[in-house]
Design a protein around this motif. Sequence first.
Motif, PDB file in Angstrom:
ATOM      1  N   LEU A  72       0.924  -1.149   0.051  1.00 37.04           N
ATOM      2  CA  LEU A  72       0.095   0.172  -0.071  1.00 37.04           C
ATOM      3  C   LEU A  72       0.832   1.379  -0.018  1.00 37.04           C
ATOM      4  N   ALA A  73       1.867   1.248   0.860  1.00 39.35           N
ATOM      5  CA  ALA A  73       3.002   2.462   0.854  1.00 39.35           C
ATOM      6  C   ALA A  73       3.474   2.977  -0.424  1.00 39.35           C
ATOM      7  N   ASP A 117       8.855  -4.618  -7.205  1.00 37.39           N
ATOM      8  CA  ASP A 117       8.469  -5.639  -6.170  1.00 37.39           C
ATOM      9  C   ASP A 117       9.131  -6.819  -6.593  1.00 37.39           C
ATOM     10  N   GLN A 118       9.613  -7.661  -5.439  1.00 30.75           N
ATOM     11  CA  GLN A 118      10.238  -8.900  -5.578  1.00 30.75           C
ATOM     12  C   GLN A 118       9.175 -10.102  -5.707  1.00 30.75           C
ATOM     13  N   GLN A 168       0.534  -6.607   2.120  1.00 29.82           N
ATOM     14  CA  GLN A 168      -0.059  -6.959   3.447  1.00 29.82           C
ATOM     15  C   GLN A 168      -1.528  -6.226   3.401  1.00 29.82           C
ATOM     16  N   ALA A 169      -1.719  -5.170   2.773  1.00 32.07           N
ATOM     17  CA  ALA A 169      -2.824  -4.334   3.102  1.00 32.07           C
ATOM     18  C   ALA A 169      -3.934  -5.112   2.468  1.00 32.07           C
ATOM     19  N   SER A 177      -5.257  -7.036   5.122  1.00 32.08           N
ATOM     20  CA  SER A 177      -5.558  -6.396   6.303  1.00 32.08           C
ATOM     21  C   SER A 177      -7.137  -6.025   6.570  1.00 32.08           C
ATOM     22  N   PHE A 178      -7.361  -5.716   7.902  1.00 32.24           N
ATOM     23  CA  PHE A 178      -8.915  -5.211   8.246  1.00 32.24           C
ATOM     24  C   PHE A 178      -9.267  -3.962   7.644  1.00 32.24           C
ATOM     25  N   GLY A 189      -8.654  -0.985   9.172  1.00 30.84           N
ATOM     26  CA  GLY A 189      -8.904  -0.239  10.083  1.00 30.84           C
ATOM     27  C   GLY A 189      -7.826   0.977  10.081  1.00 30.84           C
ATOM     28  N   PHE A 231     -10.120   3.364  15.679  1.00 31.54           N
ATOM     29  CA  PHE A 231      -9.952   2.380  14.780  1.00 31.54           C
ATOM     30  C   PHE A 231     -11.158   2.345  13.659  1.00 31.54           C
ATOM     31  N   VAL A 264      15.207  -5.879  -5.133  1.00 31.99           N
ATOM     32  CA  VAL A 264      16.301  -4.849  -4.580  1.00 31.99           C
ATOM     33  C   VAL A 264      17.106  -5.406  -3.337  1.00 31.99           C
ATOM     34  N   GLY A 290       7.958  -2.457   3.394  1.00 36.20           N
ATOM     35  CA  GLY A 290       7.223  -3.098   4.479  1.00 36.20           C
ATOM     36  C   GLY A 290       7.669  -2.473   5.720  1.00 36.20           C
ATOM     37  N   ASN A 298      10.308  -5.801   5.394  1.00 38.01           N
ATOM     38  CA  ASN A 298      11.847  -6.075   5.010  1.00 38.01           C
ATOM     39  C   ASN A 298      12.701  -4.904   5.636  1.00 38.01           C
TER      40      ASN A 298
HETATM   41  C1  LIG Z   1      -3.756  -9.805   8.698  1.00 40.06           C
HETATM   42  C2  LIG Z   1      -3.409  -8.366   8.717  1.00 40.06           C
HETATM   43  C3  LIG Z   1      -4.398  -7.407   9.226  1.00 40.06           C
HETATM   44  C4  LIG Z   1      -3.871  -6.202   9.457  1.00 40.06           C
HETATM   45  N1  LIG Z   1      -4.986  -4.966   9.679  1.00 40.06           N
HETATM   46  C5  LIG Z   1      -4.597  -3.993   9.690  1.00 40.06           C
HETATM   47  C6  LIG Z   1      -5.524  -2.731  10.062  1.00 40.06           C
HETATM   48  O1  LIG Z   1      -6.738  -2.961  10.257  1.00 40.06           O
HETATM   49  N2  LIG Z   1      -5.107  -1.355  10.059  1.00 40.06           N
HETATM   50  C7  LIG Z   1      -3.913  -1.238  10.140  1.00 40.06           C
HETATM   51  O2  LIG Z   1      -3.590  -0.154   9.891  1.00 40.06           O
HETATM   52  N3  LIG Z   1      -2.909  -2.237   9.552  1.00 40.06           N
HETATM   53  C8  LIG Z   1      -3.487  -3.411   9.449  1.00 40.06           C
HETATM   54  N4  LIG Z   1      -2.185  -4.578   9.082  1.00 40.06           N
HETATM   55  C9  LIG Z   1      -1.038  -3.814   9.009  1.00 40.06           C
HETATM   56  C10 LIG Z   1      -0.900  -3.207   7.247  1.00 40.06           C
HETATM   57  O3  LIG Z   1      -1.643  -4.040   6.657  1.00 40.06           O
HETATM   58  C11 LIG Z   1       0.510  -3.060   6.832  1.00 40.06           C
HETATM   59  O4  LIG Z   1       1.104  -2.355   8.188  1.00 40.06           O
HETATM   60  C12 LIG Z   1       0.519  -2.323   5.562  1.00 40.06           C
HETATM   61  O5  LIG Z   1      -0.203  -2.996   4.694  1.00 40.06           O
HETATM   62  C13 LIG Z   1       2.033  -2.127   5.346  1.00 40.06           C
HETATM   63  O6  LIG Z   1       2.115  -1.644   3.926  1.00 40.06           O
HETATM   64  P1  LIG Z   1       3.499  -1.654   3.387  1.00 40.06           P
HETATM   65  O7  LIG Z   1       3.282  -1.232   1.902  1.00 40.06           O
HETATM   66  O8  LIG Z   1       4.240  -0.549   4.215  1.00 40.06           O
HETATM   67  O9  LIG Z   1       4.235  -3.025   3.483  1.00 40.06           O
HETATM   68  P2  LIG Z   1       4.005  -4.376   2.618  1.00 40.06           P
HETATM   69  O10 LIG Z   1       2.308  -4.580   2.342  1.00 40.06           O
HETATM   70  O11 LIG Z   1       4.677  -5.121   3.629  1.00 40.06           O
HETATM   71  O12 LIG Z   1       4.525  -4.236   1.212  1.00 40.06           O
HETATM   72  C14 LIG Z   1       5.879  -4.312   1.170  1.00 40.06           C
HETATM   73  C15 LIG Z   1       6.321  -4.651  -0.300  1.00 40.06           C
HETATM   74  O13 LIG Z   1       7.765  -4.657  -0.377  1.00 40.06           O
HETATM   75  C16 LIG Z   1       7.955  -5.871  -1.227  1.00 40.06           C
HETATM   76  N5  LIG Z   1       9.481  -6.035  -1.043  1.00 40.06           N
HETATM   77  C17 LIG Z   1      10.095  -6.284   0.255  1.00 40.06           C
HETATM   78  N6  LIG Z   1      11.262  -6.338   0.187  1.00 40.06           N
HETATM   79  C18 LIG Z   1      11.822  -6.007  -1.245  1.00 40.06           C
HETATM   80  C19 LIG Z   1      12.896  -6.020  -1.726  1.00 40.06           C
HETATM   81  N7  LIG Z   1      14.173  -6.128  -1.261  1.00 40.06           N
HETATM   82  N8  LIG Z   1      12.928  -5.817  -3.196  1.00 40.06           N
HETATM   83  C20 LIG Z   1      11.656  -5.685  -3.868  1.00 40.06           C
HETATM   84  N9  LIG Z   1      10.536  -5.635  -3.148  1.00 40.06           N
HETATM   85  C21 LIG Z   1      10.618  -5.832  -1.925  1.00 40.06           C
HETATM   86  C22 LIG Z   1       7.288  -6.907  -0.696  1.00 40.06           C
HETATM   87  O14 LIG Z   1       7.156  -7.922  -1.750  1.00 40.06           O
HETATM   88  C23 LIG Z   1       5.997  -6.198  -0.483  1.00 40.06           C
HETATM   89  O15 LIG Z   1       5.082  -6.135  -1.742  1.00 40.06           O
HETATM   90  C24 LIG Z   1      -2.738  -5.806   9.051  1.00 40.06           C
HETATM   91  C25 LIG Z   1      -1.788  -6.421   8.614  1.00 40.06           C
HETATM   92  C26 LIG Z   1      -2.111  -7.730   8.351  1.00 40.06           C
HETATM   93  C27 LIG Z   1      -1.163  -8.896   7.926  1.00 40.06           C
END
Ligand SMILES: Cc1cc2nc3c(=O)[nH]c(=O)nc-3n(C[C@H](O)[C@H](O)[C@H](O)COP(=O)(O)OP(=O)(O)OC[C@H]3O[C@@H](n4cnc5c(N)ncnc54)[C@H](O)[C@@H]3O)c2cc1C
Length: 246
Positions: free
Chosen positions: A12-13, A32-33, A42-43, A46-47, A49, A138, A173, A222, A227
């Motif tokens: 999502l970020a 993305d890997q 992960q999003a 996710s729920f 919230g 939430f 990466v 992440g 990561n």
């Molecule tokens: C079951 C569950 C329920 C949740 N519920 C909530 C909620 O209700 N409210 C809330 O705020 N948060 C919730 N969260 C947490 C939230 O979903 C995550 O914090 C958020 O989605 C993280 O987003 P992100 O983009 O930072 O990281 P990620 O979703 O982890 O994405 C990181 C991406 O980077 C890629 N990547 C990693 N390393 C490398 C590399 N070296 N080279 C290339 N690509 C790479 C990965 O493949 C991945 O696609 C929940 C999480 C889970 C698992």
Amino acid sequence: MDADVIVVGAGLAGLVAAAELTERGRSVVLVDQEPEQNLGGQAFWSFGGIFLVDSPEQRRMGVRDSRELALQDWFGTAAFDRDTDEWPRRWAEAYVDFAAGEKRAWLRERGVGFFPIVGWAERGGYDATGHGNSVPRFHVTWGTGPAVVAPFERRVRAAAESGRLALRFRHRVDEIVTDGGTVTGVRGAVLEPSDAPRGAATSRVAVGEFELSGQAVVVSSGGIGGNHDLVRSAWPDSLGTPRTRC
Ligand SMILES: Cc1cc2nc3c(=O)[nH]c(=O)nc-3n(C[C@H](O)[C@H](O)[C@H](O)COP(=O)(O)OP(=O)(O)OC[C@H]3O[C@@H](n4cnc5c(N)ncnc54)[C@H](O)[C@@H]3O)c2cc1C
């Protein structure tokens, strides 16, 4: 240069960063890997919230919240106590300002809707003197996680169709490339293709190498559960040991 900005991670970020950048006229390579079927990270699971402060939903339920209370809760949880906590502290302040300010309207403009009942996740110690949210914050989204991802995925795909963004899946990466102290790009391995379904483990077999250069690199690989190795690889010594507080 391959693009103005290289975004590492299509969770999502990364999707939000890429969508915002391309809509401001920047060219982006989103790397993305994992395979394409994992877009959203992960999003998707996710729920959905969302942390909002002093929202109409809270007020309707009689929850009295404020920027000051949210910040006190955050600091009570994070316990920032080192010089190197300066940036996490500033980030917390900026994020609480966002959550108490434009965040809800910003999300609604982009198509994210809210369920009218606010939940109380990460409650912690139940009062405002320790860790956790001392009031419910939430805000559950209509459609939960997949509906939070969808509007940003749509914008990223539209940017890809218009040629402003390139998607590079199965590109891992391994290193942030620097030149004289300036970040100039990323380098890593191309992994073998995978048709594993979303969420299933994929192979780490490398079939090639790649390097991409850009004016800026956004690492969105992440947060907690994500990561950290990649973040550590480019972490300046002057900031001390990277630490995640939840
Ligand atoms: C079951 C569950 C329920 C949740 N519920 C909530 C909620 O209700 N409210 C809330 O705020 N948060 C919730 N969260 C947490 C939230 O979903 C995550 O914090 C958020 O989605 C993280 O987003 P992100 O983009 O930072 O990281 P990620 O979703 O982890 O994405 C990181 C991406 O980077 C890629 N990547 C990693 N390393 C490398 C590399 N070296 N080279 C290339 N690509 C790479 C990965 O493949 C991945 O696609 C929940 C999480 C889970 C698992």
